[in-house]
Design an enzyme around this catalytic site. Structure first.
Site, PDB file in Angstrom:
ATOM      1  N   ASN A 135       0.825  -1.212   0.000  1.00  0.00           N
ATOM      2  CA  ASN A 135       0.000   0.000   0.000  1.00  0.00           C
ATOM      3  C   ASN A 135       0.862   1.265   0.000  1.00  0.00           C
ATOM      4  OD1 ASN A 135      -2.661  -0.997  -0.101  1.00  0.00           O
ATOM      5  ND2 ASN A 135      -2.667  -1.426   2.087  1.00  0.00           N
ATOM      6  N   HIS A 173      -3.029   2.510  -2.467  1.00  0.00           N
ATOM      7  CA  HIS A 173      -4.132   1.681  -1.973  1.00  0.00           C
ATOM      8  C   HIS A 173      -4.926   1.023  -3.092  1.00  0.00           C
ATOM      9  CE1 HIS A 173      -3.784   2.527   2.341  1.00  0.00           C
ATOM     10  NE2 HIS A 173      -3.360   3.726   1.971  1.00  0.00           N
ATOM     11  N   ASP A 185      -5.816  -2.925  -3.270  1.00  0.00           N
ATOM     12  CA  ASP A 185      -7.119  -3.525  -3.584  1.00  0.00           C
ATOM     13  C   ASP A 185      -6.988  -4.532  -4.725  1.00  0.00           C
ATOM     14  OD1 ASP A 185      -8.321  -2.027  -1.634  1.00  0.00           O
ATOM     15  OD2 ASP A 185      -9.355  -0.653  -2.993  1.00  0.00           O
ATOM     16  N   GLU A 199      -6.095  -8.067   5.087  1.00  0.00           N
ATOM     17  CA  GLU A 199      -5.400  -8.925   4.122  1.00  0.00           C
ATOM     18  C   GLU A 199      -5.361 -10.386   4.561  1.00  0.00           C
ATOM     19  OE1 GLU A 199      -2.041  -7.200   6.740  1.00  0.00           O
ATOM     20  OE2 GLU A 199      -4.072  -6.684   6.118  1.00  0.00           O
TER      21      GLU A 199
END
Length: 298
Positions: free
Chosen positions: A184, A189, A193, A219
Site C-alpha cells: 500500500n 491503496h 485492492d 489482508e
C-alpha cells in the site's frame, strides 16, 4: 430515496415518463467502501449526468486521495446508462477493467471509483434486486466477491457439527499477505485492492466446491476444508503459497511481488466452537510469519 450522510448531496431532475410507459428506477448501490456510512447506500439515477468525485459540487461526493475532484459521471443515452471517466488521475473501472473513456452499463455491472465500488441495478425488478444485494452484503465481501467473516463462522460451526456426527476430519487454513502495508505504501491503496482481488481469484480457482473460502478481514483469508486431515491441509497450503509466489501481479505497469504465510489447524476433540479452531490456525499463521514469511506452519 435513502438517507445520506452529510458529505453526500443528490440533486434530482425527474423527467416524467411517456404516457403509458412503466417508470424504471435504475440505481447504484455501494457494495464496498472505506467510508462505513456509505456502505449499502442506494443512489437513484434520476439526474443525467450524475457526477461522482471528491469536489463538493458533485452529486455523489467521495473521500480519498485516489478520487479526483471531477472523477466520472453516469449519463443516460436513449435506453441505456453509461459510465464516463472525466479524465481522472487514477481511472474508473468497470468489472475490474479500466474504461478508456466510457462504457455502456449492463445490469449487475460493478463500477469502481477510487476505493468505492458501486453496483448498477436496472430493470423492472430493481427493488427486489436492491434487497437481494443488501442481503448479499451480509455474507459476501464487496471487494473480492468471496464470502466474509460472518459467513465463515456460520459455515465452520455447521462443518464442526457435521464432522462430529460422522467422525470425520475438518481442517482450516488461515493466511495473509506478507508485508501488505508496504504494498500500500509503495504502490498505493488501489494497487493494494488489486492484489487482494487477484489473490482471491487465484485461490478460488484452486479449491473444491465444498470448501469455503472467505476474507477474514484486511489482508487475512481463511479456507474451511471438510473431510481433510492435517497432511492434506498442509499440502494445499503449500500449493497455494507456491501459486501466489509464482504469479505475476501487475497493476498499471507496476509488477508487485506478493507472497503469503499460512497456518493450518485440525479440528481437535477439545474444540467446542469455531473460534477455538480459528485461533489455533491463526497462531500457526503468525508462527509462519515469525519464521521468515512465505511459509506454511501446520
Amino acid at each position: 430515496m435513502s438517507e445520506f450522510d452529510e458529505k453526500t448531496r443528490v440533486t434530482q431532475v425527474v423527467q416524467p415518463p411517456a404516457e403509458g410507459a412503466e417508470r424504471v428506477t435504475d440505481c447504484l448501490v455501494v457494495i464496498y467502501t472505506k467510508e462505513p456510512t456509505l456502505l449499502g447506500k442506494r443512489f437513484v439515477l434520476e439526474s443525467t449526468p450524475t457526477r461522482v468525485g471528491r469536489g463538493a459540487d458533485n452529486h455523489v461526493v467521495l473521500d480519498g486521495d485516489s478520487v479526483s475532484r471531477r472523477h466520472a459521471h453516469f449519463e443516460r443515452r436513449s435506453e441505456s446508462w453509461l459510465v464516463v471517466d472525466d479524465g481522472s488521475t487514477n481511472g474508473t473501472y468497470c468489472n475490474d477493467e479500466p474504461i478508456s473513456r466510457e462504457m455502456v452499463l449492463k445490469n449487475g455491472d460493478r463500477v469502481k471509483v477510487g476505493p468505492t465500488i458501486f453496483k448498477f441495478l436496472s430493470g423492472a425488478d430493481v427493488e427486489a434486486q436492491y434487497h437481494e444485494e443488501i442481503y448479499r452484503m451480509t455474507i459476501i465481501d464487496g471487494l473480492t466477491q468471496i464470502h466474509n467473516k460472518r459467513y465463515l463462522y456460520e459455515a465452520l460451526e455447521r462443518e464442526i457439527v457435521r464432522a462430529r456426527r460422522h467422525e470425520r476430519d475438518c481442517a482450516i487454513l488461515m493466511f495473509d499477505i506478507d508485508h501488505f502495508k508496504r504494498i500500500n505504501d509503495v504502490h498505493g491503496h488501489l494497487a493494494g485492492d488489486f492484489v487482494l482481488k487477484e489473490l482471491a481469484r487465484i485461490v478460488q480457482g484452486r479449491i473444491r466446491r465444498d470448501e469455503v473460502f472467505a476474507r477474514y478481514g484486511g489482508e487475512e483469508f481463511a479456507i474451511i476444508l471438510p473431510e481433510t486431515n492435517i497432511e492434506g491441509a498442509a499440502a494445499l497450503a503449500n500449493t497455494l503459497r507456491e501459486k501466489v509466489a509464482e504469479h505475476s501481479f501487475v497493476f498499471q505497469q507496476d509488477t508487485i511481488r506478493v507472497t503469503i504465510s499460512v497456518g493450518a489447524a485440525l479440528l481437535a476433540e477439545a474444540d467446542r466452537a469455531a473460534n477455538e479452531l480459528i485461533k489455533r490456525a491463526d497462531e500457526r499463521l503468525y508462527a509462519a510469519k515469525n519464521s521468515g514469511r512465505n511459509k506454511v506452519c501446520a
